[in-house]
Design an enzyme around this catalytic site. Structure first.
Site, PDB file in Angstrom:
ATOM      1  N   ASP A 148       0.860  -1.176   0.000  1.00 40.55           N
ATOM      2  CA  ASP A 148       0.000   0.000   0.000  1.00 40.55           C
ATOM      3  C   ASP A 148       0.900   1.231   0.000  1.00 40.55           C
ATOM      4  OD1 ASP A 148      -2.351   1.603   0.409  1.00 40.55           O
ATOM      5  OD2 ASP A 148      -3.237  -0.113   1.450  1.00 40.55           O
ATOM      6  N   HIS A 168     -11.462  -2.912   3.486  1.00 38.93           N
ATOM      7  CA  HIS A 168     -11.327  -2.547   4.901  1.00 38.93           C
ATOM      8  C   HIS A 168     -12.025  -1.230   5.216  1.00 38.93           C
ATOM      9  CE1 HIS A 168      -8.459  -0.198   2.751  1.00 38.93           C
ATOM     10  NE2 HIS A 168      -8.155   0.504   3.827  1.00 38.93           N
ATOM     11  N   ASP A 169     -12.606  -0.585   4.233  1.00 44.49           N
ATOM     12  CA  ASP A 169     -13.242   0.725   4.448  1.00 44.49           C
ATOM     13  C   ASP A 169     -14.765   0.651   4.376  1.00 44.49           C
ATOM     14  OD1 ASP A 169     -10.839   2.092   4.687  1.00 44.49           O
ATOM     15  OD2 ASP A 169     -10.720   2.537   2.548  1.00 44.49           O
ATOM     16  N   GLU A 220      -6.257   3.766  -6.014  1.00 43.15           N
ATOM     17  CA  GLU A 220      -7.519   3.880  -5.279  1.00 43.15           C
ATOM     18  C   GLU A 220      -8.011   5.295  -5.556  1.00 43.15           C
ATOM     19  OE1 GLU A 220      -9.796   4.088  -1.067  1.00 43.15           O
ATOM     20  OE2 GLU A 220      -7.984   5.209  -1.520  1.00 43.15           O
TER      21      GLU A 220
HETATM   22  O1  ISL Z   1     -13.539   8.152   3.701  1.00 41.56           O
HETATM   23  C1  ISL Z   1     -14.111   8.289   2.657  1.00 41.56           C
HETATM   24  C2  ISL Z   1     -15.264   9.149   2.570  1.00 41.56           C
HETATM   25  O2  ISL Z   1     -16.035   8.968   3.726  1.00 41.56           O
HETATM   26  C3  ISL Z   1     -13.663   7.537   1.464  1.00 41.56           C
HETATM   27  O3  ISL Z   1     -14.186   7.914   0.279  1.00 41.56           O
HETATM   28  C4  ISL Z   1     -12.172   7.641   1.454  1.00 41.56           C
HETATM   29  O4  ISL Z   1     -11.769   8.675   0.627  1.00 41.56           O
HETATM   30  C5  ISL Z   1     -11.553   6.414   0.965  1.00 41.56           C
HETATM   31  O5  ISL Z   1     -12.122   5.376   1.616  1.00 41.56           O
HETATM   32  C6  ISL Z   1     -10.032   6.511   1.183  1.00 41.56           C
HETATM   33  O6  ISL Z   1      -9.525   5.447   1.863  1.00 41.56           O
HETATM   34  C7  ISL Z   1      -8.151   5.268   1.971  1.00 41.56           C
HETATM   35  O7  ISL Z   1      -7.502   6.388   2.543  1.00 41.56           O
HETATM   36  C8  ISL Z   1      -7.802   6.704   3.902  1.00 41.56           C
HETATM   37  C9  ISL Z   1      -7.769   5.497   4.820  1.00 41.56           C
HETATM   38  O8  ISL Z   1      -8.376   5.816   6.030  1.00 41.56           O
HETATM   39  C10 ISL Z   1      -8.473   4.312   4.206  1.00 41.56           C
HETATM   40  O9  ISL Z   1      -8.375   3.189   5.040  1.00 41.56           O
HETATM   41  C11 ISL Z   1      -7.863   4.084   2.857  1.00 41.56           C
HETATM   42  O10 ISL Z   1      -8.324   2.921   2.224  1.00 41.56           O
HETATM   43  C12 ISL Z   1      -6.778   7.697   4.335  1.00 41.56           C
HETATM   44  O11 ISL Z   1      -5.496   7.205   4.110  1.00 41.56           O
END
Ligand code: ISL
Length: 676
Positions: free
Chosen positions: A189, A422-423, A351
């Site tokens: 990552d 994971h999000d 991403e």
């Molecule tokens: O958090 C969001 C809006 O509520 C998402 O669209 C976000 O922009 C996206 O999930 C980004 O995620 C990535 O970057 C973040 C991190 O917390 C996440 O785990 C990662 O996947 C910041 O680094």
């Protein structure tokens, strides 16, 4: 489809809606709005609407769309004048990452080898054979770098050290060697939109205004008479202003995410050079590429102007129009590609939240030298909904979005296919939280993900059908986003219960509880106390039991991955959607030189009738047991995969799963052992 134009006439406020829709980014923006409103593109392509001039909109919308909005839009479009080149007349260029099935590991929750309750690198090594058994080809490893863990590793303090809780650099080297020894690849990552506020660059930048690191970040004076207001009105994705105030230094720092994740200024060349050197350092070790975290946010509009309040209201975050597709995005990506990725032939997976189809195609255009593939998020929420809304997800929305994407991406660009990560809460739970449907939904989703065009990314636990957790208290949650949101709701007057409800549906922690390896204590994840507790579901859903059950969700994934490997049509073949199958009945064909694969899905919780295909189709997989191969009745959420062999390869038996194949009593299908 063969588009020859590579750039487009500028859009001005005197342009018409149809000119806006002809512009790639304009089209993405309109499509996003239409998607949110649940409207079809016919609404815009209708001649009367198409002929409307943009500068008429303020009057027609009673000022909802104002002149400032139009200026921002026109400016944004001018920054992306290129048109993606679609060329479906030349075949897809083969690449390992197009053929691969990826598996995402969230290290903190995967496997703990030393009993401290936190997953680690030796734990991952011990479980690698599970991935071999599943049949995946590559791993995307979420951040393992040294970090104070405000956002579980997405706040990096040292890019060239391993988080002590996860192990050592020697453990990492061993992991890489063990992955490669098993014939798999490892993608890391890359979080370079921001660093931790504890990164030495930021510490120095803050301490000394004359430091060479000062321009690495966005450190700005405040506004208002006494500088007590932030430099602009941008909001953070994790609640509140996107600016952190350091009164002792009389300065504000930009953070799009948590107050400990400081945005880097990509317009500063020495910063880019440091990032490039760091990427090359990892590639020298032999890692196979990177997933680039929120990489479309790296270029911010010069001067950091205020966000448009109306766009802010619409998108729920103020300021996004100034960075979701910033002015120098393509330029910075090309440099990164040229100087870091290309010399190693490493894969670059972007991403890209908020990026639509056209920009996605530009970013991954084969000859443009930017990214290889992108994650797009259009399918994750239903029209008009956001992640924190509590609602049942209608799979017809997934169908609509994926069909559009599959049709739009040509042979010269590529995208990722994912449902869980994971999000996000678990997709199975969003579709149908009823336990009775859990397995069928998990198998249906896997079928869709592993048979459409694009590179599938499975997230840990998805292969056994893990679902959302029954959290009952805020004390059980760990995620900074959830905790900030809870605090924000509480300070806005919500009761504890209301604030909890406001967080639960969308909490990222649903996907972050320990991986369920067996039915023992803590699912075999740790011998200690896990950093985040699961709700006990591992007693009924775990890897060990799934392995012993040939009808399990795990066996289904294994069979689908094997099928994908056996049929290149599932990777490189065309996709054709059956227009006669409507609504909840979804049928599509993947066709290539090696033959054809037909997929039939029931997207609803009710049985459906479905015309079985002709006798030259053999049923290879069926997700719900029972019935004959030509059975015209699909059970709730049932998925079937049929294989038709090309005339040039007669006599080759289809790949058939031993898991759910029905007896060949009607002579249509013949069950043979799994072809691996
Ligand atoms: O958090 C969001 C809006 O509520 C998402 O669209 C976000 O922009 C996206 O999930 C980004 O995620 C990535 O970057 C973040 C991190 O917390 C996440 O785990 C990662 O996947 C910041 O680094």
């Amino acid at each position: 489809m063969n588009t020859v134009r590579t750039s487009i006439r500028p859009v001005t406020t005197r342009s018409r809606i149809r000119d806006l829709y002809a512009h790639p980014l304009g089209r993405d923006i309109i499509d996003k709005l239409l998607l949110q409103l649940g409207r079809s593109s016919r609404w815009v392509t209708n001649p009367a609407v198409g002929a409307l001039r943009l500068d008429r909109l303020p009057r027609l919308t009673g000022g909802r769309i104002d002149a400032a909005f139009l200026d921002t839009l026109v400016d944004l479009l001018a920054q992306h004048p290129d048109v993606p080149v679609d060329d479906d007349t030349t075949p897809v260029t083969p690449a390992w990452w197009k053929e691969a099935v990826f598996y995402q590991i969230y290290p903190r929750s995967f496997a703990d080898s030393d009993g401290d309750g936190i997953g680690d690198l030796p734990g991952i090594i011990e479980r690698l054979d599970h991935l071999v058994d599943l049949g995946v080809d590559a791993i995307w490893l979420c951040p393992v770098y040294d970090s104070p863990n405000d956002d579980n590793g997405y706040d990096i303090r040292d890019y060239q050290a391993i988080l002590a809780e996860f192990g050592t650099m020697a453990d990492f080297d061993r992991l890489l060697a063990e992955v490669h020894r098993r014939g798999m690849r490892l993608v890391m990552d890359l979080v370079v939109n921001h660093t931790s506020d504890e990164h030495p660059w930021f510490v120095e930048a803050l301490r000394d205004p004359a430091s060479p690191y000062r321009p690495y970040y966005f450190l700005r004076p405040g506004t208002g008479e006494d500088g007590s207001e932030p430099p602009n009105n941008w909001t953070s994705f994790f609640s509140g202003s996107a600016w952190r105030h350091y009164p002792e230094h009389d300065v504000w720092a930009l953070h799009l995410f948590s107050a400990k994740q400081m945005d880097l200024d990509w317009d500063h060349a020495p910063m880019r050079a440091d990032v490039i050197a760091m990427v090359r350092w990892w590639l020298d070790k032999g890692v196979d590429g990177f997933r680039l975290d929120v990489v479309n946010y790296i270029s911010k509009r010069r001067g950091l102007p205020n966000g448009n309040p109306m766009i802010g209201e619409l998108m729920r975050f103020t300021g996004v129009e100034h960075y979701f597709a910033g002015p120098r995005l393509h330029e910075h990506l090309r440099q990164l590609r040229r100087e870091a990725f290309a010399p190693y032939d490493a894969v670059a997976i972007g991403e890209t939240p908020g990026v639509g189809i056209e920009l996605g195609k530009l970013l991954t255009g084969e000859d443009r030298g930017e990214l290889d593939l992108v994650f797009s998020f259009d399918h994750l929420e239903a029209p008009g909904k956001v992640r924190f809304d509590d609602y049942r997800y209608d799979l017809r929305h997934l169908r609509r979005v994926l069909e559009r994407h599959q049709r739009a991406f040509g042979n010269r660009s590529w995208s990722a296919l994912f449902l869980d990560n994971h999000d996000n809460p678990r997709m199975v739970s969003k579709v149908d939280p009823r336990p009775a449907h859990r397995e069928a939904v998990a198998k249906l989703l896997a079928t869709i993900q592993l048979t459409l065009r694009g590179t599938p990314f499975l997230y840990q636990g998805q292969e056994i059908g893990m679902v959302n957790q029954a959290f009952t208290s805020i004390d059980q949650l760990r995620d900074v986003e959830s905790l900030n949101r809870y605090a924000e709701l509480r300070s806005a007057g919500s009761t504890e219960q209301e604030a909890l409800v406001g967080v639960l549906a969308g909490s990222r922690d649903h996907a972050r509880t320990p991986m369920a390896w067996d039915a023992g204590p803590h699912g075999g994840f740790t011998t200690g106390v896990p950093w985040i507790e699961g709700d006990g579901d591992h007693a009924q859903c775990n890897v060990a039991d799934s392995r012993a059950d040939e009808r399990s969700v795990l066996a289904w994934h294994r069979a689908l991955i094997a099928l994908r490997r056996a049929h290149p049509a599932l990777v490189y073949g065309t996709v054709e959607f059956d227009r006669s199958a409507r609504g909840h009945l979804w049928r599509y064909r993947r066709s290539g030189d090696d033959g054809e694969v037909l997929v039939v899905c029931n997207l609803s919780d009710r049985p459906r009738r479905c015309r079985p295909p002709g006798p030259d189709y053999a049923l290879a997989l069926r997700s719900v047991p029972g019935g004959g191969t030509a059975d015209a009745r699909l059970a709730a959420y049932e998925a079937r995969v049929y294989v038709r062999r090309a005339a040039s390869s007669p006599g080759v038996a289809p790949t058939v799963s031993h898991t759910s194949i029905v007896p060949s009593s009607d002579g249509v299908a013949s069950a043979t052992p799994l072809n691996r």
